[in-house]
Enzyme design. Structure first.
Site, PDB file in Angstrom:
ATOM      1  N   ASN A   9     -39.458  36.137  19.475  1.00  0.00           N
ATOM      2  CA  ASN A   9     -40.296  35.148  18.793  1.00  0.00           C
ATOM      3  C   ASN A   9     -39.608  34.827  17.474  1.00  0.00           C
ATOM      4  OD1 ASN A   9     -42.200  33.615  17.525  1.00  0.00           O
ATOM      5  ND2 ASN A   9     -43.751  35.241  17.346  1.00  0.00           N
ATOM      6  N   LYS A  11     -40.377  32.601  15.393  1.00  0.00           N
ATOM      7  CA  LYS A  11     -41.292  32.105  14.353  1.00  0.00           C
ATOM      8  C   LYS A  11     -40.679  30.845  13.711  1.00  0.00           C
ATOM      9  CE  LYS A  11     -43.044  36.764  14.031  1.00  0.00           C
ATOM     10  NZ  LYS A  11     -43.678  37.831  13.250  1.00  0.00           N
ATOM     11  N   HIS A  95     -51.113  34.349  18.716  1.00  0.00           N
ATOM     12  CA  HIS A  95     -50.359  35.247  17.825  1.00  0.00           C
ATOM     13  C   HIS A  95     -51.172  35.513  16.549  1.00  0.00           C
ATOM     14  CE1 HIS A  95     -47.261  36.782  15.148  1.00  0.00           C
ATOM     15  NE2 HIS A  95     -46.589  37.096  16.244  1.00  0.00           N
ATOM     16  N   GLU A  97     -50.370  35.590  13.559  1.00  0.00           N
ATOM     17  CA  GLU A  97     -50.115  34.659  12.446  1.00  0.00           C
ATOM     18  C   GLU A  97     -50.904  33.368  12.643  1.00  0.00           C
ATOM     19  OE1 GLU A  97     -45.868  34.924  12.691  1.00  0.00           O
ATOM     20  OE2 GLU A  97     -45.991  36.980  11.940  1.00  0.00           O
ATOM     21  N   GLU A 164     -49.819  43.565  19.565  1.00  0.00           N
ATOM     22  CA  GLU A 164     -49.102  43.516  18.292  1.00  0.00           C
ATOM     23  C   GLU A 164     -50.049  43.961  17.183  1.00  0.00           C
ATOM     24  OE1 GLU A 164     -45.537  40.651  18.603  1.00  0.00           O
ATOM     25  OE2 GLU A 164     -47.241  39.530  17.869  1.00  0.00           O
ATOM     26  N   GLY A 170     -43.607  42.754  10.871  1.00  0.00           N
ATOM     27  CA  GLY A 170     -42.793  42.397   9.711  1.00  0.00           C
ATOM     28  C   GLY A 170     -42.855  43.407   8.577  1.00  0.00           C
ATOM     29  N   SER A 209     -42.249  45.238  14.422  1.00  0.00           N
ATOM     30  CA  SER A 209     -41.087  45.977  13.897  1.00  0.00           C
ATOM     31  C   SER A 209     -40.274  46.675  14.989  1.00  0.00           C
ATOM     32  CB  SER A 209     -41.531  46.967  12.813  1.00  0.00           C
ATOM     33  OG  SER A 209     -42.117  46.273  11.720  1.00  0.00           O
TER      34      SER A 209
HETATM   35  P1  13P Z   1     -41.511  41.676  13.768  1.00  0.00           P
HETATM   36  O1  13P Z   1     -40.676  42.167  14.927  1.00  0.00           O
HETATM   37  O2  13P Z   1     -40.726  40.900  12.753  1.00  0.00           O
HETATM   38  O3  13P Z   1     -42.349  42.769  13.185  1.00  0.00           O
HETATM   39  O4  13P Z   1     -42.546  40.589  14.381  1.00  0.00           O
HETATM   40  C1  13P Z   1     -43.288  40.925  15.499  1.00  0.00           C
HETATM   41  C2  13P Z   1     -43.972  39.715  16.001  1.00  0.00           C
HETATM   42  O5  13P Z   1     -44.885  39.201  15.390  1.00  0.00           O
HETATM   43  C3  13P Z   1     -43.482  39.141  17.263  1.00  0.00           C
HETATM   44  O6  13P Z   1     -44.353  38.157  17.733  1.00  0.00           O
END
Ligand code: 13P
Length: 249
Positions: A9, A11, A95, A97, A164, A170, A209
């Protein structure tokens, strides 16, 4: 047996030029991978660049989000048919976010998942608790609500779930393999309630992560069927190492 999925992903990262550069280097590194499905979710504006280079190969494309209507006056939105047209076979829905910053709810995520499946896309449906929810002892309640509300009317066929935990995204704080397995097992039991025996075929990915050095221990757990990778998917070497976990790269 569930075929693992390693999904990137990206983003809001990478222009179309950067996408081309990544794929040109990444593709040969994973060309011999057969037992793992590889998925990349670039920004919408890079889908075409990615599609041109990925045609006929073993890497699939995903949208990072989708709207639930087929067409119409919805400025800024992208429909499931448009994602299909842009060579996507997967789409990420719900997601954290989107939930945190853009008002996504269990209900809108549910509508998106159904519309995406109707268009023939496989949905990667994201769920996960926040730190406050975990510390209050509500993790399982949250996961139960997100699955029952979010997946109502969604078919098992064409469904992938991504667990997640928001506190692990992150932050560098990965869930331990045991914490991931505990949550995945709970999610699988919820899926059994909803789908019966078909729940065994649904891949449950872990996200938060994920790095080359923790992927193998996560993948050793029975109900962890792959990963949804953010930061570590932006670099060719680290995403290739994740895809080829357990092998020398
Ligand atoms: P990270 O791997 O940067 O923690 O992000 C995970 C994520 O949100 C994947 O959709």
């Amino acid at each position: 047996m569930r075929v693992p999925i390693m999904a990137a992903n990206w983003k809001m990262n990478k222009t179309s030029g950067e996408t081309r550069e990544f794929i040109k280097t990444f593709k040969p590194l994973v060309a011999d991978v057969r037992e793992t499905e590889i998925v990349i979710a670039p920004p919408f504006t890079s889908l075409q660049a990615a599609a041109d280079l990925l045609e006929g190969g073993n890497i699939r494309l995903a949208g990072q989000d989708v709207f639930y209507e087929v067409s119409g006056a919805y400025t800024g939105e992208v429909s499931p048919l448009m994602l299909k047209d842009a060579a996507c076979s997967y789409v990420i829905v719900g997601h954290s976010e989107r939930r945190q910053y853009f008002g996504e709810t269990d209900e809108t995520a549910n509508r998106k998942a159904k519309a995406a499946q109707d268009a023939g896309l496989t949905v990667i449906f994201c769920i996960g608790e926040t730190l406050e929810e975990r510390e209050a002892g509500n993790t399982f309640d949250v996961l139960k609500r997100q699955t029952t509300e979010g997946l109502r009317g969604v078919r098992a066929d064409g469904l992938v779930v991504a667990y997640e935990p928001v506190w692990a995204i992150g932050t560098g704080k990965t869930a331990s393999p045991e914490q991931a397995q505990e949550a995945h097992r709970f999610i699988r039991s919820e899926l059994v309630t909803m789908y019966g025996g078909a729940a065994d075929t649904i891949r449950i990915l872990y996200g938060g992560s994920v790095k080359p050095d923790n992927i193998s221990s996560l993948m050793s757990k029975e109900d962890v069927d792959g990963a949804l990778v953010g930061g570590a998917s932006l670099k060719v070497d680290s995403f290739a190492a994740i895809v080829k976990y357990g092998q020398e790269t």
